[in-house]
Design a protein around this motif. Structure first.
Motif, PDB file in Angstrom:
ATOM      1  N   LEU A 177       0.865  -1.375  -0.015  1.00  0.00           N
ATOM      2  CA  LEU A 177       0.315   0.138  -0.252  1.00  0.00           C
ATOM      3  C   LEU A 177       1.039   1.829  -0.078  1.00  0.00           C
ATOM      4  N   VAL A 178       0.516   2.724  -0.817  1.00  0.00           N
ATOM      5  CA  VAL A 178       0.798   3.633  -1.255  1.00  0.00           C
ATOM      6  C   VAL A 178       0.447   4.456   0.481  1.00  0.00           C
ATOM      7  N   PRO A 179       1.353   5.095   0.907  1.00  0.00           N
ATOM      8  CA  PRO A 179       1.564   5.847   1.836  1.00  0.00           C
ATOM      9  C   PRO A 179       0.008   6.448   1.992  1.00  0.00           C
ATOM     10  N   ASP A 180      -0.525   7.159   3.212  1.00  0.00           N
ATOM     11  CA  ASP A 180      -1.953   7.202   3.439  1.00  0.00           C
ATOM     12  C   ASP A 180      -2.863   6.935   2.130  1.00  0.00           C
ATOM     13  N   PHE A 181      -2.206   5.008   2.010  1.00  0.00           N
ATOM     14  CA  PHE A 181      -4.150   4.763   1.507  1.00  0.00           C
ATOM     15  C   PHE A 181      -5.336   4.309   2.095  1.00  0.00           C
ATOM     16  N   TRP A 182      -5.119   4.573   3.098  1.00  0.00           N
ATOM     17  CA  TRP A 182      -6.424   4.759   4.331  1.00  0.00           C
ATOM     18  C   TRP A 182      -6.846   5.968   4.176  1.00  0.00           C
ATOM     19  N   ALA A 183      -8.174   6.049   3.660  1.00  0.00           N
ATOM     20  CA  ALA A 183      -8.767   6.719   4.828  1.00  0.00           C
ATOM     21  C   ALA A 183      -9.784   7.183   5.870  1.00  0.00           C
ATOM     22  N   SER A 184     -10.389   8.053   6.436  1.00  0.00           N
ATOM     23  CA  SER A 184     -10.862   8.018   7.552  1.00  0.00           C
ATOM     24  C   SER A 184     -11.209   7.152   8.746  1.00  0.00           C
ATOM     25  N   ASP A 185     -11.868   6.244   7.938  1.00  0.00           N
ATOM     26  CA  ASP A 185     -12.367   5.489   8.595  1.00  0.00           C
ATOM     27  C   ASP A 185     -11.645   4.524   8.635  1.00  0.00           C
TER      28      ASP A 185
END
Length: 243
Positions: free
Chosen positions: A204-212
């Motif tokens: 996964l790339v950095p900051d892949f995830w959303a706030s959830d």
């Protein structure tokens, strides 16, 4: 499975179901047209029609607007690679399984489709579908898809096994099920001659995830769209040429 471990996993799954707050489907248009930036776009060729069916990844959960979601990003990349305009549309809903795609979304698709993008699997895993159930549903959907479109591209489940919002033991079990589902899906796609994008095992790339912490954010959708388009072996045959 060890009865104690099974009880713990079921308890953790129930806890996650009632605790994890999933990002909603964002507002915005679920269809559109994108143009390529290449001069070859001036060629007199018909736009490509891209139809996407699937779960929350197609529905765009994790971003603020549909324009930032997965399908329009895929459409833009196809346009750049082929030099052709792409008309895109989505049929999707948060929580959808392959069964919903089979009986709800695909029957809604009519007319000529150049590229049909199918994306589901995570919810089948979360609902504890057996491997035999998955194989039956997945095979049926692939057969339907090939009858509807010139080209089919399939995306694996997401990466719930890497979500920090879920307990460690549950993540480990989900990882095993994602692995098994991916292998089964890849085998079926090879047999049917369908392209398959394995997003479930990508770094996964950095900051892949959303706030959830469960769905991709904008960087995640950008990465996933690249993986999907790179898996399209048929794109060279759709590239515009100036005569």
């Amino acid at each position: 499975m060890n009865p104690i471990k099974k009880t713990i996993l079921l308890t953790q799954a129930l806890w996650a179901k009632h605790t994890v707050r999933l990002a909603p489907e964002p507002p915005g248009r679920r269809s559109g047209v994108v143009l390529p930036s290449s001069p070859i776009a001036e060629a007199a060729v018909e736009p490509l029609r891209l139809v996407a069916v699937g779960d929350s990844l197609v529905a765009g959960s994790g971003v603020d607007n549909q324009s930032d979601a997965l399908t329009p990003r895929i459409a833009q990349k196809i346009a750049e690679k082929t030099g052709r305009s792409v008309c895109w549309e989505t049929y999707s809903k948060l929580g959808s399984t392959m069964r919903r795609i089979r009986y709800r979304f695909l029957p809604e698709v009519d007319g000529h489709v150049d590229i049909l993008f199918v994306c589901a699997g995570t919810n089948d895993i979360m609902a504890r579908r057996t491997r035999s159930e998955w194989i039956e549903e997945f095979t049926a959907v692939m057969t339907q898809a090939q009858a509807l479109a010139d080209h089919v591209i399939v995306c694996s489940a997401g990466q719930p096994h890497h979500s920090s919002k879920l307990p460690r033991m549950l993540r480990a079990e989900l990882g095993k099920r994602v692995d098994a589902q991916t292998l089964d899906s890849q085998k079926i796609c090879r047999e049917l001659g369908i392209d398959y994008a394995d997003v479930a095992h990508a770094e996964l790339v950095p900051d892949f995830w959303a706030s959830d912490g469960f769905h991709p954010g904008a960087p995640g959708y950008e990465q996933a769209s690249g993986l999907v388009v790179n898996a399209m072996s048929f794109l060279p045959s759709l590239t515009a040429t100036i005569h």
